[in-house]
Design an enzyme around this catalytic site. Structure first.
Site, PDB file in Angstrom:
ATOM      1  N   PHE A 375       0.802  -1.232   0.000  1.00 43.15           N
ATOM      2  CA  PHE A 375       0.000   0.000   0.000  1.00 43.15           C
ATOM      3  C   PHE A 375       0.833   1.280   0.000  1.00 43.15           C
ATOM      4  CE2 PHE A 375      -2.159  -3.127   2.950  1.00 43.15           C
ATOM      5  CZ  PHE A 375      -2.789  -3.807   1.924  1.00 43.15           C
ATOM      6  N   CYS A 376       1.996   1.261  -0.656  1.00 43.50           N
ATOM      7  CA  CYS A 376       2.883   2.437  -0.693  1.00 43.50           C
ATOM      8  C   CYS A 376       3.168   2.946   0.720  1.00 43.50           C
ATOM      9  CB  CYS A 376       2.280   3.541  -1.556  1.00 43.50           C
ATOM     10  SG  CYS A 376       2.238   3.142  -3.306  1.00 43.50           S
ATOM     11  N   ALA A 377       3.251   2.007   1.644  1.00 41.22           N
ATOM     12  CA  ALA A 377       3.618   2.325   3.026  1.00 41.22           C
ATOM     13  C   ALA A 377       4.435   1.148   3.549  1.00 41.22           C
ATOM     14  CB  ALA A 377       2.376   2.556   3.878  1.00 41.22           C
TER      15      ALA A 377
END
Length: 453
Positions: A375-377
């Site tokens: 999740f781009c995290a």
């Protein structure tokens, strides 16, 4: 094989009308079903009201700020009135500027380019990459993931108190996590920042679509968000807040619109007088339709009433969390615990399943669209999964053997346009996949798990 679908239980009042609410998709098991879009945290479907407003304006489209013709003047008025609408939506202070960008990522990169010399930046490892990565020309301190809101404030206070030399500083923090949906103590973090001489920017990409955001009440210096998460269909974003750093910085892009006067010098060079308004950082022909779509979404959400929207969404959150809690093999990811307030974003893993496989089965066998991966995290998800935050993980990794830990997670997210039936279908599908297994065979193709044909 037949699809396993039953009549849903009604949860609450009707959702807001969105585009695509009646789109049907094929199931690998046969037949079709209405698509359940449960990936709002990536891109929310456009509100029908927003689409209608944009369609009504489209025949009057014209270039802004440059034309003497009627359509150009009309479009200029619409563009600038959209700026005023966004400022009102965010409850900006007198003197704040609203700069239109392409996205939250673009907004925070613009702010990074406007930092004064020797600025120190403080950011938690829990941030989306849009907030984690833009500060390449600054001295950055990455703070460990806190496990309570109070710990978040205390961690920031210690870091700010120990900074040396004492100069300009910026804190960047999310309003609602794009992984766990948990709300962060923004007002308290702003107070801590200001007490130690730092400024603060709020990444409201996941907060603004779900809760009212008041720059004045939260006392943040800037706020950034994206239109495509706010039920607007086009690629525009917002960076709103204090004007001084904007005015002191070189334009984000150099070109027409940002320049007020350009003249040749006797030595052959060029002198440029840049704008001090928002135009300074809006060079080139702006995305007028995208900007108007954001303003239309702001109006639509305001008129619908956030009290009503929040109450309905919280009923959906409660239903999903209660349903997942009934499945022993499901682990919901959380920083602050079960009692933490949150928006409609929930991530989880399923024992014995690779997350890409599980998400593929939800799509192919139930017509449910969720997100799987990191999740781009990446640092946050790896921390929540109990792995090394620096450990490499690949989205769409091959299917795990039963009991093997997956480095990825599954995220279900929803909002103002989510029908009750979609939530009920999701809860039922999770239970059936865990108890009965997938009905289809899947394989990995280009890093994604897909049905085998």
């Amino acid at each position: 094989m037949s699809a396993r679908l039953t009549t849903p239980t009604t949860l609450s009042a009707a959702p807001l009308p969105v585009l695509g609410h009646d789109v049907t998709v094929p199931l690998v098991t046969g037949g079709e079903v209405t698509y359940a879009a449960l990936d709002y945290a990536a891109s929310a479907p456009a509100l029908q009201r927003v689409w209608d407003d944009v369609a009504a304006y489209a025949p009057y489209y014209g270039s802004v700020h440059r034309g003497a013709g009627y359509l150009s003047q009309l479009s200029t008025d619409l563009f600038e009135s959209s700026r005023a609408t966004v400022a009102e939506f965010l409850d900006c202070r007198a003197g704040d500027q609203v700069v239109f960008t392409r996205s939250t990522t673009d907004s925070l990169n613009l702010l990074a380019a406007a930092l004064p010399a020797d600025c120190q930046v403080f950011v938690f490892e829990t941030e989306h990459h849009a907030s984690l990565l833009p500060w390449r020309n600054a001295q950055v301190t990455y703070l460990n993931a806190p496990r309570t809101p109070a710990e978040a404030v205390a961690t920031l206070e210690r870091a700010l108190a120990g900074r040396d030399p004492y100069g300009p500083a910026l804190v960047c923090v999310t309003g609602a996590s794009n992984v766990t949906g948990e709300l962060w103590p923004v007002r308290e973090l702003a107070a801590a920042s200001h007490a130690h001489g730092a400024r603060i920017v709020l990444d409201a990409a996941q907060l603004a679509p779900h809760h009212p955001v008041s720059v004045r009440d939260l006392d943040v210096d800037w706020v950034a968000f994206s239109g495509h998460k706010l039920y607007a269909p086009f690629g525009s974003g917002v960076l709103a807040g204090r004007a001084d750093w904007f005015q002191d910085a070189e334009p984000y892009l150099a070109g027409g619109g940002a320049s007020r006067r350009v003249a040749r010098r006797a030595d052959g060079g060029v002198d440029v007088d840049w704008h001090t308004t928002e135009a300074r950082h809006e060079a080139g022909s702006p995305n007028v339709i995208g900007v108007y779509a954001i303003a239309a979404a702001c109006k639509a959400l305001t008129e619908a009433g956030f009290d009503t929207l929040v109450a309905r969404e919280q009923r959906l959150v409660t239903r999903v969390r209660a349903g997942l809690a009934e499945v022993e093999q499901v682990k919901v990811l959380s920083l602050f615990g079960d009692d933490a307030p949150r928006v409609g974003v929930i991530s989880f893993v399923v024992e014995g399943w690779n997350s890409s496989h599980f998400a593929a089965a939800l799509s192919a066998e139930y017509g449910i669209g969720v997100r799987d991966g990191l999740f781009c995290a990446h640092p946050l998800v790896r921390t929540l999964l109990g792995s090394d935050p620096q450990e490499a993980g690949e989205c769409g990794a091959p299917e795990a053997e039963p009991g093997e830990k997956s480095l990825n997670a599954i995220r279900v997210s929803f909002g103002a346009g989510t029908p009750d039936e979609h939530v009920e279908r999701f809860v039922r599908a999770v239970k059936e996949l865990v108890s009965d297994g997938a009905q289809w065979t899947y394989r990995t193709e280009d890093g994604r798990c897909v049905p085998a044909v």
